[in-house]
Design an enzyme around this catalytic site. Structure first.
Site, PDB file in Angstrom:
ATOM      1  N   ALA A 127       0.853  -1.187   0.000  1.00  0.00           N
ATOM      2  CA  ALA A 127       0.000   0.000   0.000  1.00  0.00           C
ATOM      3  C   ALA A 127       0.886   1.233   0.000  1.00  0.00           C
ATOM      4  O   ALA A 127       2.104   1.148   0.195  1.00  0.00           O
ATOM      5  CB  ALA A 127      -0.923   0.014   1.215  1.00  0.00           C
ATOM      6  N   LYS A 128       0.283   2.381  -0.227  1.00  0.00           N
ATOM      7  CA  LYS A 128       0.999   3.651  -0.127  1.00  0.00           C
ATOM      8  C   LYS A 128      -0.023   4.758   0.012  1.00  0.00           C
ATOM      9  O   LYS A 128      -1.169   4.627  -0.445  1.00  0.00           O
ATOM     10  CB  LYS A 128       1.854   3.903  -1.377  1.00  0.00           C
ATOM     11  CG  LYS A 128       3.068   4.784  -1.118  1.00  0.00           C
ATOM     12  CD  LYS A 128       4.130   4.047  -0.328  1.00  0.00           C
ATOM     13  CE  LYS A 128       5.396   4.871  -0.161  1.00  0.00           C
ATOM     14  NZ  LYS A 128       6.460   4.093   0.495  1.00  0.00           N
ATOM     15  N   GLY A 129       0.394   5.837   0.648  1.00  0.00           N
ATOM     16  CA  GLY A 129      -0.471   6.995   0.786  1.00  0.00           C
ATOM     17  C   GLY A 129       0.314   8.262   0.565  1.00  0.00           C
ATOM     18  O   GLY A 129       1.549   8.270   0.621  1.00  0.00           O
TER      19      GLY A 129
END
Length: 435
Positions: A127-129
């Protein structure tokens, strides 16, 4: 699983590279990530359906983040959270605050995180934000407001059993403390495992702060074909990862001769005093103006005649334009995606070895995993125990990549992606497709 060779044209060149001249750095990063996945999928003999599934994020969320400035103005910035793949476990990935952050960049970073976790053998998906904001342009109170509002917007996606954020570019342990507190306030009780990279007073792990940099050092020393004593090193990006990577490499006996950051670059052929340079950068905000070295342009640093080059800033800094002038025999990627696929071909053709990002900078996610395990067990390890576990996982992953590369005549990047993508595909096959 059937394994075939990477495809080549009649002239012996690898399969055509897609157009990597997209208008934004994020779109170029995503094009590179998709190209790497396509190569690995062909190498592994994956069918079109599996390839398409692996290329498509499981969830993508874009949110508006209003922030009240100190002078009363209301501004709205954009934030994102992408969960790329959950086949091997809960999503894991950092949150970056940077003005150039967009959905394409976050998607590419989430994809790379999926392969990274699988490669080093930890039970996470990727994931990444990110939030498109310049943290340096915000006061501490404004930064806290941005963080807490962003967390409220992505709250349905995150949690210690669903998606565990961590620090990245422009964020740090204070940011993680705010995220933990915001999530805990909504839950009604303290939930330390919702983030990693926290202050130790809130359940953070010893050894987490320098874990990515330590992983870069371990990977570089594994890949060096000579003694580290006196090996020359240039570090592009003297920030959270690059500064400590330079320190750890110097501690191992390497001679760090040049470093750069957003403010400039400095060089000293006899070797920089990295500790003194870190103190100067902490006091002034940049390596620029350091008296015991000569000034250098940031572009020149990438082309110095050194044994090891560590790109440790942002994506896409080694390109088809400058790769022919890169003289380092070993490139160790401290940043995510610093080398474009076009540049990869050029570096390989010139005999350079590239330790890819999903291997070289995996130290951070490894110790994040160790922190998460400690939180879920309400237990803690000593710094020495964390160091041993980090080193074992990094060295085991490097060994597997190097062995496959040697056995099949691949670059380290090709081998790393083949292993990472293959493990995710295997997990998906074993779980099956929910009707």
């Amino acid at each position: 699983m059937t394994i075939t060779d990477f495809p080549t044209t009649a002239s012996g060149v690898r399969s055509p590279i897609p157009d990597l001249h997209a208008p934004s750095p994020g779109e170029r990063a995503l094009a590179a990530a998709r190209f790497q996945l396509a190569e690995a999928s062909r190498f592994l003999g994956l069918d079109d359906g599996m390839h398409h599934m692996l290329a498509t994020p499981r969830r993508s969320l874009t949110v508006s983040v209003p922030v009240r400035r100190e002078d009363g103005r209301l501004e709205v910035v954009q934030g994102h959270r992408v969960q790329h793949n959950l086949s091997r476990g809960p999503a894991k990935g950092g949150i970056r605050f940077h003005p150039a952050t967009d959905l394409a960049e976050v998607t590419a970073l989430a994809m790379w995180m999926t392969w990274k976790c699988a490669l080093v053998g930890i039970p996470y998906g990727g994931a990444k934000g990110g939030v498109a904001v310049d943290p340096a342009a915000l006061t501490p109170r404004e930064l806290e407001r941005v963080t807490r509002r962003y967390v409220n917007e992505i709250l349905p996606l995150i949690g210690p059993e669903k998606d565990i954020p961590a620090p990245d570019v422009g964020t740090d342990e204070q940011t993680m403390a705010w995220i933990m507190d915001t999530y805990s306030a909504n839950a009604g009780y303290s939930v330390p495992g919702v983030v990693t990279g926290k202050p130790t007073a809130l359940g953070g792990s010893l050894g987490r702060a320098g874990a990515t940099s330590r992983g870069v050092q371990i990977a570089a020393l594994q890949a060096l074909t000579r003694s580290p004593e006196g090996a020359t090193v240039a570090v592009q990006g003297f920030g959270k990862v690059g500064a400590l990577a330079a320190q750890y490499l110097a501690d191992a006996g390497c001679r760090v001769v040049a470093v750069s950051d957003a403010g400039g670059a400095v060089v000293r052929s006899s070797g920089l005093d990295v500790a003194a340079l870190r103190a100067h950068a902490a006091e002034t905000g940049s390596v620029h103006g350091y008296r015991d070295a000569d000034p250098l342009s940031r572009d020149e640093l990438l082309e110095l005649d050194v044994d090891v080059l560590v790109p440790a800033a942002l994506e896409g800094v080694i390109t088809a334009d400058n790769a022919p002038r890169v003289r380092a025999r070993l490139v160790v990627e401290g940043a995510n995606g610093p080398t474009t696929p076009e540049a990869d071909l050029i570096l390989a053709g010139n005999g350079a070895t590239v330790v890819p990002d999903i291997l070289a900078n995996a130290g951070g996610v490894i110790v994040s995993y160790l922190e998460w395990v400690q939180n879920t067990q309400a237990y803690s390890w000593s710094a020495g125990e964390v160091e041993v576990k980090l080193r074992d996982l990094m060295e085991n992953a490097y060994r597997a990549v190097a062995e496959l590369a040697a056995e099949r005549g691949l670059t380290l990047r090709q081998a790393a992606h083949a292993i990472g993508v293959g493990r995710v595909a295997e997990a998906h096959r074993m779980r099956g497709l929910y009707p």
